[in-house]
Design a protein around this motif. Structure first.
Motif, PDB file in Angstrom:
ATOM      1  N   ASN A 147      12.035   5.116   5.606  1.00  0.00           N
ATOM      2  CA  ASN A 147      11.788   3.693   5.392  1.00  0.00           C
ATOM      3  C   ASN A 147      10.385   3.488   4.834  1.00  0.00           C
ATOM      4  OD1 ASN A 147      14.148   2.147   6.672  1.00  0.00           O
ATOM      5  ND2 ASN A 147      13.569   3.533   8.321  1.00  0.00           N
ATOM      6  N   PRO A 148      10.178   2.393   4.089  1.00  0.00           N
ATOM      7  CA  PRO A 148       8.791   1.994   3.825  1.00  0.00           C
ATOM      8  C   PRO A 148       8.199   1.500   5.139  1.00  0.00           C
ATOM      9  CG  PRO A 148      10.316   0.351   2.980  1.00  0.00           C
ATOM     10  CD  PRO A 148      11.152   1.492   3.478  1.00  0.00           C
ATOM     11  N   SER A 149       6.921   1.649   5.318  1.00  0.00           N
ATOM     12  CA  SER A 149       6.353   1.233   6.603  1.00  0.00           C
ATOM     13  C   SER A 149       4.960   0.658   6.420  1.00  0.00           C
ATOM     14  CB  SER A 149       6.307   2.417   7.578  1.00  0.00           C
ATOM     15  OG  SER A 149       5.388   3.402   7.139  1.00  0.00           O
ATOM     16  N   GLN A 150       4.566  -0.143   7.384  1.00  0.00           N
ATOM     17  CA  GLN A 150       3.206  -0.672   7.417  1.00  0.00           C
ATOM     18  C   GLN A 150       2.403   0.139   8.417  1.00  0.00           C
ATOM     19  OE1 GLN A 150       2.614  -4.956   7.296  1.00  0.00           O
ATOM     20  NE2 GLN A 150       0.996  -4.790   8.827  1.00  0.00           N
ATOM     21  N   ILE A 151       1.250   0.600   7.986  1.00  0.00           N
ATOM     22  CA  ILE A 151       0.409   1.463   8.823  1.00  0.00           C
ATOM     23  C   ILE A 151      -0.747   0.636   9.378  1.00  0.00           C
ATOM     24  CG2 ILE A 151      -1.059   3.522   8.834  1.00  0.00           C
ATOM     25  CD1 ILE A 151       0.698   4.433   6.365  1.00  0.00           C
ATOM     26  N   ASP A 152      -0.883   0.650  10.680  1.00  0.00           N
ATOM     27  CA  ASP A 152      -1.958  -0.106  11.326  1.00  0.00           C
ATOM     28  C   ASP A 152      -3.269   0.653  11.240  1.00  0.00           C
ATOM     29  OD1 ASP A 152      -0.191  -2.149  12.107  1.00  0.00           O
ATOM     30  OD2 ASP A 152       0.377  -1.026  13.909  1.00  0.00           O
ATOM     31  N   TRP A 153      -4.342  -0.096  11.077  1.00  0.00           N
ATOM     32  CA  TRP A 153      -5.672   0.510  11.093  1.00  0.00           C
ATOM     33  C   TRP A 153      -6.000   1.001  12.508  1.00  0.00           C
ATOM     34  CZ3 TRP A 153      -8.695   1.391   6.873  1.00  0.00           C
ATOM     35  CH2 TRP A 153      -8.329   0.753   5.681  1.00  0.00           C
ATOM     36  N   ASN A 154      -6.584   2.168  12.580  1.00  0.00           N
ATOM     37  CA  ASN A 154      -6.986   2.747  13.871  1.00  0.00           C
ATOM     38  C   ASN A 154      -8.376   2.221  14.233  1.00  0.00           C
ATOM     39  OD1 ASN A 154      -7.202   4.279  16.162  1.00  0.00           O
ATOM     40  ND2 ASN A 154      -7.572   6.212  15.104  1.00  0.00           N
ATOM     41  N   ILE A 155      -8.411   0.940  14.632  1.00  0.00           N
ATOM     42  CA  ILE A 155      -9.686   0.273  14.885  1.00  0.00           C
ATOM     43  C   ILE A 155     -10.154   0.549  16.314  1.00  0.00           C
ATOM     44  CG2 ILE A 155      -9.353  -1.525  13.149  1.00  0.00           C
ATOM     45  CD1 ILE A 155      -8.236  -3.318  15.284  1.00  0.00           C
ATOM     46  N   ASP A 156     -11.460   0.498  16.501  1.00  0.00           N
ATOM     47  CA  ASP A 156     -12.057   0.816  17.802  1.00  0.00           C
ATOM     48  C   ASP A 156     -12.373  -0.420  18.644  1.00  0.00           C
ATOM     49  OD1 ASP A 156     -12.064   3.570  17.209  1.00  0.00           O
ATOM     50  OD2 ASP A 156     -13.945   3.361  16.099  1.00  0.00           O
ATOM     51  N   ASP A 157     -12.665  -1.533  17.974  1.00  0.00           N
ATOM     52  CA  ASP A 157     -13.140  -2.706  18.723  1.00  0.00           C
ATOM     53  C   ASP A 157     -12.148  -3.868  18.709  1.00  0.00           C
ATOM     54  OD1 ASP A 157     -13.290  -3.410  16.106  1.00  0.00           O
ATOM     55  OD2 ASP A 157     -15.465  -3.776  16.053  1.00  0.00           O
ATOM     56  N   GLY A 158     -10.955  -3.640  18.184  1.00  0.00           N
ATOM     57  CA  GLY A 158      -9.942  -4.686  18.175  1.00  0.00           C
ATOM     58  C   GLY A 158     -10.095  -5.712  17.073  1.00  0.00           C
ATOM     59  N   ILE A 159     -11.110  -5.585  16.225  1.00  0.00           N
ATOM     60  CA  ILE A 159     -11.346  -6.548  15.151  1.00  0.00           C
ATOM     61  C   ILE A 159     -10.752  -6.013  13.851  1.00  0.00           C
ATOM     62  CG2 ILE A 159     -13.090  -7.776  13.796  1.00  0.00           C
ATOM     63  CD1 ILE A 159     -14.942  -7.563  16.243  1.00  0.00           C
ATOM     64  N   SER A 160      -9.785  -6.740  13.299  1.00  0.00           N
ATOM     65  CA  SER A 160      -9.140  -6.301  12.064  1.00  0.00           C
ATOM     66  C   SER A 160      -9.159  -7.379  10.980  1.00  0.00           C
ATOM     67  CB  SER A 160      -7.684  -5.899  12.348  1.00  0.00           C
ATOM     68  OG  SER A 160      -6.971  -6.999  12.892  1.00  0.00           O
ATOM     69  N   ASN A 161      -9.956  -8.420  11.188  1.00  0.00           N
ATOM     70  CA  ASN A 161     -10.028  -9.508  10.211  1.00  0.00           C
ATOM     71  C   ASN A 161     -10.409  -8.992   8.836  1.00  0.00           C
ATOM     72  OD1 ASN A 161      -9.480 -11.149  12.350  1.00  0.00           O
ATOM     73  ND2 ASN A 161     -11.534 -12.018  12.517  1.00  0.00           N
ATOM     74  N   LEU A 162      -9.656  -9.437   7.815  1.00  0.00           N
ATOM     75  CA  LEU A 162      -9.906  -9.165   6.399  1.00  0.00           C
ATOM     76  C   LEU A 162      -9.633  -7.725   5.978  1.00  0.00           C
ATOM     77  CD1 LEU A 162     -13.210 -11.227   5.818  1.00  0.00           C
ATOM     78  CD2 LEU A 162     -10.835 -11.969   5.579  1.00  0.00           C
ATOM     79  N   LEU A 163      -9.154  -6.885   6.892  1.00  0.00           N
ATOM     80  CA  LEU A 163      -8.781  -5.535   6.478  1.00  0.00           C
ATOM     81  C   LEU A 163      -7.502  -5.598   5.644  1.00  0.00           C
ATOM     82  CD1 LEU A 163      -9.375  -3.377   9.697  1.00  0.00           C
ATOM     83  CD2 LEU A 163     -10.713  -3.352   7.582  1.00  0.00           C
ATOM     84  N   PRO A 164      -7.435  -4.843   4.535  1.00  0.00           N
ATOM     85  CA  PRO A 164      -6.224  -4.885   3.698  1.00  0.00           C
ATOM     86  C   PRO A 164      -5.044  -4.250   4.416  1.00  0.00           C
ATOM     87  CG  PRO A 164      -7.707  -3.149   2.954  1.00  0.00           C
ATOM     88  CD  PRO A 164      -8.453  -3.914   4.001  1.00  0.00           C
ATOM     89  N   THR A 165      -3.853  -4.670   4.016  1.00  0.00           N
ATOM     90  CA  THR A 165      -2.631  -4.108   4.589  1.00  0.00           C
ATOM     91  C   THR A 165      -2.344  -2.750   3.967  1.00  0.00           C
ATOM     92  OG1 THR A 165      -1.733  -6.328   4.883  1.00  0.00           O
ATOM     93  CG2 THR A 165      -0.162  -4.509   4.957  1.00  0.00           C
ATOM     94  N   MET A 166      -1.932  -1.797   4.781  1.00  0.00           N
ATOM     95  CA  MET A 166      -1.555  -0.469   4.287  1.00  0.00           C
ATOM     96  C   MET A 166      -0.034  -0.343   4.355  1.00  0.00           C
ATOM     97  SD  MET A 166      -4.465   2.112   5.847  1.00  0.00           S
ATOM     98  CE  MET A 166      -4.253   1.634   7.550  1.00  0.00           C
ATOM     99  N   ASN A 167       0.608  -0.282   3.199  1.00  0.00           N
ATOM    100  CA  ASN A 167       2.058  -0.160   3.129  1.00  0.00           C
ATOM    101  C   ASN A 167       2.434   1.131   2.416  1.00  0.00           C
ATOM    102  OD1 ASN A 167       2.771  -2.755   4.291  1.00  0.00           O
ATOM    103  ND2 ASN A 167       1.989  -3.669   2.412  1.00  0.00           N
ATOM    104  N   SER A 168       3.185   1.980   3.095  1.00  0.00           N
ATOM    105  CA  SER A 168       3.627   3.223   2.465  1.00  0.00           C
ATOM    106  C   SER A 168       4.890   2.974   1.660  1.00  0.00           C
ATOM    107  CB  SER A 168       3.901   4.298   3.526  1.00  0.00           C
ATOM    108  OG  SER A 168       5.097   4.015   4.226  1.00  0.00           O
ATOM    109  N   ASP A 169       5.079   3.755   0.582  1.00  0.00           N
ATOM    110  CA  ASP A 169       6.317   3.670  -0.191  1.00  0.00           C
ATOM    111  C   ASP A 169       7.486   4.196   0.633  1.00  0.00           C
ATOM    112  OD1 ASP A 169       4.884   2.701  -2.361  1.00  0.00           O
ATOM    113  OD2 ASP A 169       4.544   4.692  -3.195  1.00  0.00           O
ATOM    114  N   ILE A 170       7.286   5.361   1.227  1.00  0.00           N
ATOM    115  CA  ILE A 170       8.328   6.014   2.031  1.00  0.00           C
ATOM    116  C   ILE A 170       7.658   6.722   3.196  1.00  0.00           C
ATOM    117  CG2 ILE A 170      10.206   7.715   2.041  1.00  0.00           C
ATOM    118  CD1 ILE A 170       9.746   7.351  -1.232  1.00  0.00           C
ATOM    119  N   THR A 171       8.192   6.551   4.382  1.00  0.00           N
ATOM    120  CA  THR A 171       7.741   7.312   5.541  1.00  0.00           C
ATOM    121  C   THR A 171       8.952   7.986   6.160  1.00  0.00           C
ATOM    122  OG1 THR A 171       5.893   5.802   5.991  1.00  0.00           O
ATOM    123  CG2 THR A 171       6.634   7.212   7.796  1.00  0.00           C
ATOM    124  N   LEU A 172       8.896   9.315   6.252  1.00  0.00           N
ATOM    125  CA  LEU A 172       9.945  10.092   6.905  1.00  0.00           C
ATOM    126  C   LEU A 172       9.483  10.428   8.316  1.00  0.00           C
ATOM    127  CD1 LEU A 172      10.919  12.668   4.105  1.00  0.00           C
ATOM    128  CD2 LEU A 172      11.834  10.374   4.483  1.00  0.00           C
TER     129      LEU A 172
END
Length: 343
Positions: A214-239
């Motif tokens: 499936n294509p998938s959205q990858i979450d940022w591995n953030i340390d402080d819980g703040i993700s404002n304005l970070l771009p979305t990471m979308n993979s073409d295909i994830t097996l």
């Protein structure tokens, strides 16, 4: 250069409907160009749709008529003095085939009929099919809002056909200086990129059901819980299977390697490499090493094409090339090698 027959196989995996029995006869045909292939697919698909019945829906119409129907527009009838002609302006709904899906289908068939690249026998079949859409209007192609099209139970069978129409209109059609349209010899890179992604996803879904593809959205591995304005990471295909994950980034470019003129050298495109590395490291938030990444380029005519595996920061990052100009059995072999990266 990609083989025309391979385009059919790519379309078959991208749009699973082409694997149905009604389309099997197309596989045995030989095509000289992409236009004739797409004409054959539309002929078969439109023929199947005609037997099912072309989609109808209620469309709003306004008419000056002496046969009153629907809602009578008294105000505008008075303004326009229609009563002098013993008529009134009426607004009513008509259950008609003249809906946008049929309009797109007919418009695309008309464009292919005018193309000198489509053989005479297929042009005749397209003309014959157009007669069954005689009450359907054609469209100005620049006004089609593809993203606004919706599908439901009653028109779901159109989805593959409309995707093929979009491929023709967006990927093959170009405007001349005189404002007229003509056909490109091949799909442009943007449409081939989209088809390439859909094909790869469809291939792994069908041929490797043991993996979740499936294509998938990858979450940022953030340390402080703040993700404002970070771009979305979308993979073409994830097996994925059990604890193993392979993130595939499909690339269809005119050139795959970047050139360093100062040092007269070439290297893998740095932005592509940074992107897949970022995906992998954020997906593997526990540092297990079970997440791998793959940049899968479509082969170009460059002298150097990448075929490398790297171990970077505990994760495998691969850069491979898929030769779409090879025999189909060789393409299958190359894709099977990709699947082995999950082991």
């Amino acid at each position: 250069m990609i083989r025309i027959k391979n385009v059919y196989y790519m379309l078959s995996y991208a749009y699973r409907t082409l694997n149905e029995e009604g389309y099997k006869s197309i596989q045995a045909e030989e095509f000289k160009n992409i236009h004739d292939l797409i004409a054959a697919i539309l002929i078969r698909g439109a023929t199947i749709q005609r037997k099912r019945g072309f989609h109808r829906d209620y469309i709003g119409l306004t008419e000056v008529t002496g046969n009153l129907r629907g809602k009578i527009d008294v105000t505008n009838s008075i303004k326009q003095n229609t009563y002098m002609m013993r008529s009134m302006i009426c607004h009513y709904d008509d259950f008609s085939e003249n809906v946008q899906l049929n309009q797109i289908l007919k418009t695309t068939m008309q464009l292919l009929i005018l193309s000198g690249e489509v053989k005479d026998s297929n042009r005749k079949k397209l003309r014959k099919l157009s007669l069954f859409l005689g009450n359907v209007d054609t469209l100005e192609i620049n006004n089609i809002k593809w993203s606004a099209l919706t599908y439901h139970r009653n028109n779901a069978s159109y989805k593959m056909l409309i995707n093929i129409c979009e491929l023709v209109i967006k990927g093959l059609l170009m405007t001349t200086d005189s404002g007229k349209y003509k056909m490109n010899q091949f799909l442009d890179d943007q449409q081939m990129h989209r088809l390439y992604e859909k094909f790869l996803l469809g291939y792994f879904k069908k041929e490797y059901p043991q993996y979740s593809a499936n294509p998938s959205q990858i979450d940022w591995n953030i340390d402080d819980g703040i993700s404002n304005l970070l771009p979305t990471m979308n993979s073409d295909i994830t097996l994925t299977k059990d604890s193993k994950t392979l993130i595939i980034d499909a690339k269809y470019y005119g050139k795959t390697m970047q050139t360093h003129t100062m040092f007269d050298s070439k290297s893998i495109n740095s932005n592509n490499l940074y992107q897949i590395f970022t995906y992998v490291k954020n997906k593997d938030r526990n540092g297990s090493g079970n997440v791998s990444g793959l940049i899968l380029y479509a082969k170009t005519d460059e002298e150097i094409t990448p075929n490398n595996d790297y171990q970077i920061g505990g994760n495998r990052i691969s850069v491979k090339t898929l030769d779409l100009g090879a025999d189909w059995t060789e393409i299958v072999s190359q894709l099977d090698n990709v699947a082995e990266l999950m082991q």
